[in-house]
Design a protein around this motif. Structure first.
Motif, PDB file in Angstrom:
ATOM      1  N   SER A 133      30.278  -4.198 -45.861  1.00  0.00           N
ATOM      2  CA  SER A 133      31.574  -4.754 -45.454  1.00  0.00           C
ATOM      3  C   SER A 133      32.251  -4.248 -44.225  1.00  0.00           C
ATOM      4  CB  SER A 133      32.334  -5.388 -46.557  1.00  0.00           C
ATOM      5  OG  SER A 133      31.579  -6.073 -47.540  1.00  0.00           O
ATOM      6  N   VAL A 134      32.683  -2.841 -44.689  1.00  0.00           N
ATOM      7  CA  VAL A 134      33.551  -2.207 -43.566  1.00  0.00           C
ATOM      8  C   VAL A 134      32.732  -2.061 -42.246  1.00  0.00           C
ATOM      9  CG1 VAL A 134      34.464   0.145 -43.140  1.00  0.00           C
ATOM     10  CG2 VAL A 134      34.832  -0.872 -45.293  1.00  0.00           C
ATOM     11  N   ALA A 135      31.327  -1.626 -42.334  1.00  0.00           N
ATOM     12  CA  ALA A 135      30.626  -1.506 -41.112  1.00  0.00           C
ATOM     13  C   ALA A 135      30.609  -3.118 -40.322  1.00  0.00           C
ATOM     14  CB  ALA A 135      29.257  -1.069 -41.611  1.00  0.00           C
ATOM     15  N   LEU A 136      30.558  -4.009 -41.023  1.00  0.00           N
ATOM     16  CA  LEU A 136      30.319  -5.286 -40.208  1.00  0.00           C
ATOM     17  C   LEU A 136      31.845  -5.635 -39.835  1.00  0.00           C
ATOM     18  CD1 LEU A 136      28.244  -7.615 -42.675  1.00  0.00           C
ATOM     19  CD2 LEU A 136      27.723  -6.943 -40.414  1.00  0.00           C
ATOM     20  N   THR A 137      32.921  -5.240 -40.429  1.00  0.00           N
ATOM     21  CA  THR A 137      34.410  -5.642 -39.914  1.00  0.00           C
ATOM     22  C   THR A 137      34.460  -4.901 -38.644  1.00  0.00           C
ATOM     23  OG1 THR A 137      35.067  -6.109 -42.161  1.00  0.00           O
ATOM     24  CG2 THR A 137      36.573  -6.017 -40.360  1.00  0.00           C
ATOM     25  N   THR A 138      34.142  -3.633 -38.621  1.00  0.00           N
ATOM     26  CA  THR A 138      34.561  -2.618 -37.438  1.00  0.00           C
ATOM     27  C   THR A 138      33.722  -3.137 -36.321  1.00  0.00           C
ATOM     28  OG1 THR A 138      34.864  -0.603 -39.012  1.00  0.00           O
ATOM     29  CG2 THR A 138      34.459  -0.021 -36.774  1.00  0.00           C
ATOM     30  N   VAL A 139      32.452  -3.354 -36.532  1.00  0.00           N
ATOM     31  CA  VAL A 139      31.483  -3.956 -35.438  1.00  0.00           C
ATOM     32  C   VAL A 139      31.902  -4.950 -34.904  1.00  0.00           C
ATOM     33  CG1 VAL A 139      29.303  -4.662 -34.692  1.00  0.00           C
ATOM     34  CG2 VAL A 139      29.310  -2.544 -36.236  1.00  0.00           C
TER      35      VAL A 139
END
Length: 444
Positions: free
Chosen positions: A421-427
């Motif tokens: 979730s954090v990776a998707l939000t940051t990207v």
């Protein structure tokens, strides 16, 4: 994807934000390895080698979020848990206290005041939590073994210094997270949790490979890949509600008359409900352990210990699974209701001449949006809860950390949910900034 990263690094402003974020994460990880003054680090290291998962399950969550800093008694030992707990309390108070509800409606100025209240509460909680952890470390209750983790001859002054250092570390972590949010990319607190989890995964994988063998390790990796694909599929899913804007004349120009859509994610709350539920479920256990560590003859045979704490200490028990599941579903609905108000959305659409075909502007539109969000939440909350409790069913297989990691292993549901979730939000945030500069984004 590589071309997108190269485009991001070529942009001076975005490159500066990315490097600043990486620098803050490195600083956070360095601080997580610095032992607190007054701690006998050799004793801590020896206990960590002998500790079992059952002995450390009480602190597995806070140790997970701190990137292993808690059980190493580092200066960032309590990490961002006080800030998360303070955020939960402040958001709950917005429903109970009219003043907080009014601040929420005041926009940016009201949000700034609520953030200030959260900071004050974070300091108070960090002070209490640090005092409890130091007391438990002194009495040997933190890592088990009834052996003090403090240096020989440590007195009251040394303990006060340790409490102040741990509290200052929590405040510094909060400050680092806010700096990342303001000057870097992504949400600072989420990225710090991401960094802590990712830092422990290599050791966790090596532990599974060494203890369970190559076949089990390959099975775990395959299951993780399938789980990641499923999480990405749900996280990217959205319900698109068509919105039509009426034509209007401003001077000699015509505005409106366009068609667009309102995207509503299947998982509106993201990974926040899992973090909130995990934070709340460990509080009674931690308080009980602190109280018992201060008693000369702690009673092991009382109603609270037999019927509550005993089940919270066993993540594989059905009582723990049901409670964790229910808390995630509750916080999914609660957090979404706090962050997204259908009435405000309907009023904004009405103000700019927008409407949903088949529904009149105003109250009918708000009721329809509320109906759609409720149905999406039913799916999103169940998805979050099922993924989070999935590792609890696997504990009997013996696949998990014996080094104080999260229950069910670092490759379990909660950790993977946070990472993905954090990776998707940051990207997505980096991609949105790239699109503003007319570059090709990451996601095609």
């Amino acid at each position: 994807m590589p071309s997108g990263f190269l485009a991001a690094l070529r942009d001076p402003d975005l490159r500066k934000k990315i490097l600043f974020t990486l620098g803050m994460i490195v600083l956070y990880r360095v601080g997580a390895q610095i032992p607190t003054p007054g701690v006998d680090y050799q004793t801590v290291a020896a206990r960590l080698e002998q500790i079992t998962q059952d002995q450390s399950s009480v602190y597995s969550l806070i140790n997970l979020f701190s990137g292993g800093a808690l059980l190493q008694m580092s200066i960032f030992g309590i990490g961002i848990m006080p800030y998360i707990t303070a955020s939960i309390i402040v958001q709950l108070l917005t429903v109970v206290i009219p003043h907080f509800e009014q601040l929420k409606k005041e926009g940016q100025s009201g949000q700034a005041k609520m953030t200030q209240y959260t900071r004050y509460l974070t300091v108070a909680l960090a002070l209490l939590q640090s005092a409890g952890i130091v007391a438990m470390a002194d009495r040997g209750a933190l890592l088990g073994g009834n052996q003090s983790l403090l240096i020989q001859g440590a007195g009251l002054f040394d303990m006060v210094v340790m409490v102040l250092v741990l509290t200052s570390g929590a405040v510094l972590v909060m400050w680092i997270g806010e700096l990342i949010t303001d000057r870097g990319v992504g949400n600072g607190m989420s990225l710090l949790i991401f960094a802590g989890i990712a830092a422990q995964m290599p050791a966790e994988g090596a532990g599974i490979l060494q203890s369970a063998g190559g076949l089990v390790f390959a099975t775990v990796i395959a299951a993780v890949l399938v789980l990641i694909i499923g999480v990405i599929f749900i996280e990217q899913g959205q319900r698109r509600i068509p919105v039509q804007y009426a034509k209007r004349m401003v001077g000699r120009r015509q505005y409106g008359g366009s068609s667009t859509y309102l995207p509503l994610k299947v998982n509106q709350a993201g990974v926040i409900p899992v973090i909130f539920a995990s934070s709340l479920i460990y509080v009674p256990v931690l308080i009980t352990q602190i109280v018992q560590s201060g008693q000369k003859n702690p009673s092991q045979d009382n109603w609270w210990q037999r019927n509550v704490i005993q089940y919270l200490l066993s993540p594989s028990s059905w009582q723990y699974i049901v409670l964790f599941f229910a808390l995630i579903v509750f916080f999914s609905y609660f957090y979404t209701s706090v962050q997204y108000d259908p009435n405000d959305q309907a009023d904004n659409m009405k103000k700019y001449g927008g409407f949903i075909p088949g529904f009149r502007p105003g109250r009918p539109t708000a009721e329809y949006l509320g109906y759609v969000i409720t149905r999406l939440l039913a799916v999103g909350s169940l998805y979050l809860a099922l993924i989070a409790v999935l590792p609890n069913f696997m504990l009997d297989l013996g696949i998990g950390s014996n080094q104080g990691g999260m229950s069910g292993g670092m490759f379990g549901g909660t950790a993977l949910l946070i990472l993905v979730s954090v990776a998707l939000t940051t990207v997505k945030q980096i991609e949105s900034q790239l699109m503003q500069r007319n570059y090709e984004g990451f996601l095609k």
